[in-house]
Design a protein around this motif. Structure first.
Motif: not given
Lengths: 80, 602
Positions: A9, A50-51, A53, A56-57, A74, B243, B245-247, B249-251, B262, B426, B453, B457-458, B562-563
């Protein structure tokens, strides 16, 4: 061999190779490969993401990949 | 006074009387500027029970002491008023070049009161301020309005205006400046429309006196530094759509009216897709090295036509994942329509999401809307957005906002917002601090009064469990107070709220510009004062703990696959601690002791 899909990403997208689509890039790897080893294939330093997955886990560089996994990487970029 | 221009411009639209008054230095030092100074004036002068869309409401344009000063990213202004969407005080802000023209004309604030008999606009050339007829502009979109006014005005004039949505009192209408920048949230455009004020045109030639020019020169060094950081590089290349992608991926990318975190099609509405398909160039506001703005054009093979700015991340969420539109061209077209009509893309998307879910549940029918509208229907959404802005048919109802519709059609729980304003992108079930922040924001579901965030998140400066209530009350208070100070100064939140050392750098800039000694803690104290003043404003109107709520979808329904799967927002647990740390009573109103500490005692 296993076949997985990797999505890099943000700025990491430049590490993708030919054949990349928005849905990711298919990669064939030997059995037992870890996330960390996959990142090396794409020249991504482990400290940078940063992440990570898998399906999705959350995963770690030590996580072993299996057939059909979708890996998302990510970058460490601040959100907002 | 260094940093401030020392003057307030008052425009009485009832009488046409325009006058300038001196800014009280004591007031400036206590409330800084921008959001804070405007809140103080609103608190002191606004009739408590005024109709937000009536002539008694005040519309305040406010820059800050750092605007135009040369400090990093110092090109922002705030619009402060009583919101027609939430009923509370609100502060909507925008970047670009209009804010610096406003300050260069020699004013810290412009206060509009009353209502003009017929459409008008204000033309400001430094000290020469005139009210002009805007009958010929009424009904035009923001792009047309800006172009016509530019022809009539000084070549360096900067313009802010409303579009048809503001004229038609859509409760989430925006004020657009520099064509595509938006003071988008809380319906400030509707307040401007209610005053028959179509535009503000400003040409300013003055400069800002700063206390320590050498320190300000550090901004240039900082600019080079920021460009090399992860933040600077990512923003410069991809902008806020990074973001997605960031959001995702973090569900936590709100999807289908916050039912999920997601979006399967996130990969095709993200920053990379914008670069590959629609991006013309990145755009910067005044004094910014990051270029996070996205100037775009729909390509020839698209079903749609148009050019403009966007989408930003928030729009990728609100008009994308939130209503299941995984089509970048359609999403971009909707963004253009919102900009041209002068409408907040977030609440436009929240309203569409509310409507789609009401339809899904059989509570709202095709007959009432005029055509079928289901999840993912891009053409139906485009049609409805235009109807909303023009107040045509069902669009007139939809212009009242998601909360109004959800209540009217018997499912108030379907509205995804707080205090009447829709949430930003968010998902609080996956970052519960953000839920507390939305619930306690003076203007409801707004991301511009703070954002968690970076920490949740970060994990910056250190990892924090986004699913736990632990430490969140303290975090939210810090973010809210720091953000309030940023919005008092007239600078952008991105460098100062996202960089780890941003808050201390801003305090240094404040001191360098104004000559007033300021540490990071002192800056936070100034922000805290402003945040509490806004709370006092709302308490006076009767807002209290009962309004600091989140919909049951966030507090009772479990987070999906997901997460964070299975998580809910423990709002009550966090809220009690939050009030305690804030020094507020159990009902959410600032205590006498707290007011005394903040210098806000009556």
């Amino acid at each position: 061999m296993i076949r997985v899909t990797i999505k890099l990403a943000g700025p990491l997208r430049h590490h993708h190779r030919k054949g990349y689509t928005p849905r990711g890039e298919a990669v064939e790897l030997p059995d037992g490969v870890t996330v960390g080893e996959l990142l090396k294939v794409f020249a991504i330093k482990e400290a940078h993401p940063q992440l990570i997955t898998i399906n999705r886990q959350k995963a770690t560089p030590e996580t072993v990949l299996t057939e059909g996994d979708v890996i998302c990487v990510i970058p460490r970029a601040l959100g907002g | 006074m260094k940093g401030w221009m020392g003057r307030i411009l008052r425009v009485d639209l009832n009488t046409g009387v325009i006058k300038t008054e001196a800014l009280d230095p004591e007031l400036a030092h206590k409330y800084v500027g921008g959001r804070g100074l405007a809140a103080k004036i609103l608190y002191d002068e606004l009739q408590v029970d005024c109709d937000p869309l009536g002539p008694d409401n005040m519309l305040i344009f406010a820059n800050g002491p750092l605007t135009l000063s040369g400090a990093l990213c110092s090109g922002r202004y705030m619009v402060v008023t009583r919101s027609p969407l939430t009923g509370t005080i609100c502060s909507s802000n925008a970047g670009g070049y209009f804010p610096v023209a406003f300050k260069a004309a020699g004013y810290d604030l412009i206060i509009f009161t009353g209502r003009a008999e017929k459409p008008c606009y204000v033309n400001i050339e430094d000290d020469l301020v005139t009210l002009r007829d805007a009958t010929d502009l009424w009904g035009l979109d923001t792009r047309q309005t800006t172009a016509l006014l530019a022809e009539k005005s000084h070549r360096d004039a900067k313009i802010s205006c409303i579009g048809p949505a503001g004229e038609n009192l859509v409760r989430y209408a925006a004020i657009m400046n520099d064509v595509d920048r938006a003071a988008a949230r809380s319906g400030v455009g509707a307040v401007m429309g209610s005053k028959n004020l179509k535009a503000v045109v400003i040409h300013g030639t003055k400069g800002v006196t700063v206390d320590n020019p050498e320190e300000i020169m550090r901004a240039t060094i900082m600019a080079n530094y920021i460009k090399k950081t992860d933040l600077g590089q990512a923003f410069g290349e991809i902008g806020t759509p990074l973001f997605v992608d960031v959001m995702n991926a973090n569900n936590i990318m709100p999807t289908k009216n916050f039912q999920y975190g997601f979006f399967e099609d996130g990969d095709i509405i993200n920053g990379a897709e914008i670069i590959d398909r629609t991006l013309v160039r990145g755009k910067s506001c005044y004094g910014c090295p990051m270029n996070c703005g996205r100037n775009t054009r729909l390509p020839e093979d698209s079903r749609y036509e148009g050019h403009g700015d966007g989408p930003e991340y928030e729009t990728c969420f609100s008009l994308g994942s939130n209503i299941l539109i995984g089509d970048l061209d359609a999403l971009t077209k909707m963004n253009y329509i919102c900009n041209e009509m002068g409408m907040d893309t977030i609440d436009a998307g929240i309203t569409l999401g509310t409507i789609m879910e009401l339809c899904d549940r059989g509570l709202l029918s095709e007959k009432e809307i005029g055509f079928p509208l289901s999840w993912g229907d891009a053409d139906g959404s485009i049609k409805l957005l235009e109807m909303i802005a023009r107040a045509e048919g069902f669009g007139s109802e939809a212009g009242q906002g998601g909360q109004y519709l959800a209540r009217k059609y018997g499912a108030p729980e379907v509205f995804m917002g707080s205090k009447g304003q829709g949430f930003a992108g968010y998902h609080p079930r996956g970052m519960v601090g953000q839920g507390l922040l939305y619930a306690t924001s003076p203007e409801g579901g707004n991301h511009t009064t703070g954002n968690t965030v970076q920490q949740e998140i970060n994990g910056i400066p250190e990892p924090m469990d986004p699913l736990s209530a632990n430490g969140k009350a303290k975090l939210v208070i810090k973010r809210q107070d720091d953000t309030a100070f940023v919005e008092c100064c007239g600078v952008c939140v991105f460098p100062y709220m996202l960089m780890e050392e941003g808050a201390s750098i801003l305090a240094e800039f404040y001191q360098a510009v104004t000559g007033i000694s300021c540490t990071e803690q002192e800056a936070r104290h100034l922000g805290e004062r402003v945040f509490n003043l806004e709370r006092l404003f709302n308490c006076r109107l009767g807002y209290n703990r009962a309004d600091d709520t989140l919909p049951p979808r966030l507090t009772e329904d479990k987070h999906t696959e997901g997460i964070g799967e299975g998580n809910t927002v423990p709002l009550e647990e966090m809220l009690g601690e939050y009030y305690q740390l804030r020094g507020w009573d159990a009902n959410g109103c600032p205590s006498k002791d707290k007011l005394a500490v903040l210098g806000l005692s009556p």
